[in-house]
Design an enzyme around this catalytic site. Structure first.
Site, PDB file in Angstrom:
ATOM      1  N   ARG A 110       0.870  -1.174   0.000  1.00  0.00           N
ATOM      2  CA  ARG A 110       0.000   0.000   0.000  1.00  0.00           C
ATOM      3  C   ARG A 110       0.912   1.231   0.000  1.00  0.00           C
ATOM      4  O   ARG A 110       2.011   1.185   0.537  1.00  0.00           O
ATOM      5  CB  ARG A 110      -0.868   0.008   1.249  1.00  0.00           C
ATOM      6  N   LYS A 153      -0.863  16.760   9.309  1.00  0.00           N
ATOM      7  CA  LYS A 153      -0.036  16.110  10.341  1.00  0.00           C
ATOM      8  C   LYS A 153       0.258  14.687   9.877  1.00  0.00           C
ATOM      9  O   LYS A 153      -0.614  13.999   9.353  1.00  0.00           O
ATOM     10  CB  LYS A 153      -0.772  16.074  11.679  1.00  0.00           C
ATOM     11  N   HIS A 204      -3.003   2.723  -6.076  1.00  0.00           N
ATOM     12  CA  HIS A 204      -3.514   1.422  -5.620  1.00  0.00           C
ATOM     13  C   HIS A 204      -3.589   0.419  -6.780  1.00  0.00           C
ATOM     14  O   HIS A 204      -3.509  -0.787  -6.561  1.00  0.00           O
ATOM     15  CB  HIS A 204      -4.874   1.592  -4.951  1.00  0.00           C
ATOM     16  N   ARG A 257      -0.712  -1.945  -6.807  1.00  0.00           N
ATOM     17  CA  ARG A 257      -0.879  -3.075  -5.893  1.00  0.00           C
ATOM     18  C   ARG A 257      -1.661  -4.191  -6.578  1.00  0.00           C
ATOM     19  O   ARG A 257      -1.292  -5.365  -6.515  1.00  0.00           O
ATOM     20  CB  ARG A 257      -1.592  -2.585  -4.634  1.00  0.00           C
ATOM     21  N   HIS A 284      -3.240  -9.233   3.557  1.00  0.00           N
ATOM     22  CA  HIS A 284      -4.682  -9.332   3.777  1.00  0.00           C
ATOM     23  C   HIS A 284      -4.962 -10.106   5.059  1.00  0.00           C
ATOM     24  O   HIS A 284      -4.178 -10.971   5.454  1.00  0.00           O
ATOM     25  CB  HIS A 284      -5.354 -10.032   2.599  1.00  0.00           C
ATOM     26  N   TYR A 340      -9.798 -10.747  -6.029  1.00  0.00           N
ATOM     27  CA  TYR A 340      -9.200 -11.192  -7.286  1.00  0.00           C
ATOM     28  C   TYR A 340      -9.944 -12.374  -7.908  1.00  0.00           C
ATOM     29  O   TYR A 340      -9.360 -13.158  -8.657  1.00  0.00           O
ATOM     30  CB  TYR A 340      -7.714 -11.522  -7.070  1.00  0.00           C
TER      31      TYR A 340
END
Length: 188
Positions: free
Chosen positions: A31, A62, A144, A147, A170, A180
């Site tokens: 990630r 922040k 993303h 990934r 995961h 997937y």
């Protein structure tokens, strides 16, 4: 697919920290927050592993490191020879920046920093990526997506789904199978 991954890698051939981040995301399936939270001590060149034990969180300007999304997200992933070379090249440029900034360099422990040696803002990285892919065949892509590309390539290469799930961090294999499912069906 593999062709698209190769095309994207061609776009990142020259050195820049941004190109390094894109390659790390594509080669590891991390990630983006995990990638931006990497510290030099998380890399083990001898055993060729990367320890993912933090994610970079940013809220209202922040930034701080915190444990990743799930307990299974705290993991070790392999570092290929290509990744080792990428990190080694980046380290040379990083050390130059560190030397130039001296005591002003705020986070010398971090692998990826902004120009002042502070944490990189994820929204800035997302904006940079959108500009990078604008007008290309990757205009649809997000960070993303890298990934997902990594996971798809692993599954299509015949890597066991349990291993892919562990590499992605995961919480369990069913999460990976659900995300997937179409890739798994087409790989049959």
């Amino acid at each position: 697919d593999e062709y698209q991954a190769k095309e994207l890698l061609k776009m990142t051939e020259s050195y820049s920290q941004f190109n390094t981040i894109i390659k790390v995301l594509l080669y590891t399936g991390m990630r983006s927050g995990e990638c931006l939270a990497l510290r030099w001590k998380d890399l083990d060149f001898k055993n060729r592993t990367i320890h993912i034990e933090n994610t970079l969180t940013d809220v209202a300007g922040k930034h701080w490191l915190q444990p990743p999304k799930t307990s299974r997200s705290n993991r070790y992933i392999g570092m290929s020879d290509i990744l080792a070379e990428i990190f080694t090249e980046h380290r040379k440029h990083y050390e130059e920046k560190c030397e130039y900034l001296g005591e002003l360099f705020e986070h010398t422990e971090m692998i990826f920093t902004n120009e002042s040696g502070n944490y990189i803002d994820r929204s800035f990285l997302n904006t940079q990526f959108r500009k990078f892919v604008k007008g290309t065949s990757f205009e649809f892509a997000t960070l993303h997506t890298l990934r997902h590309c990594n996971a798809t390539l692993l599954i299509n290469s015949g890597i066991d789904l349990k291993i892919v799930s562990e590499l992605l961090g995961h919480s369990d294999v069913s999460t990976t199978a659900n995300i997937y499912a179409d890739v798994l069906d087409s790989s049959k």
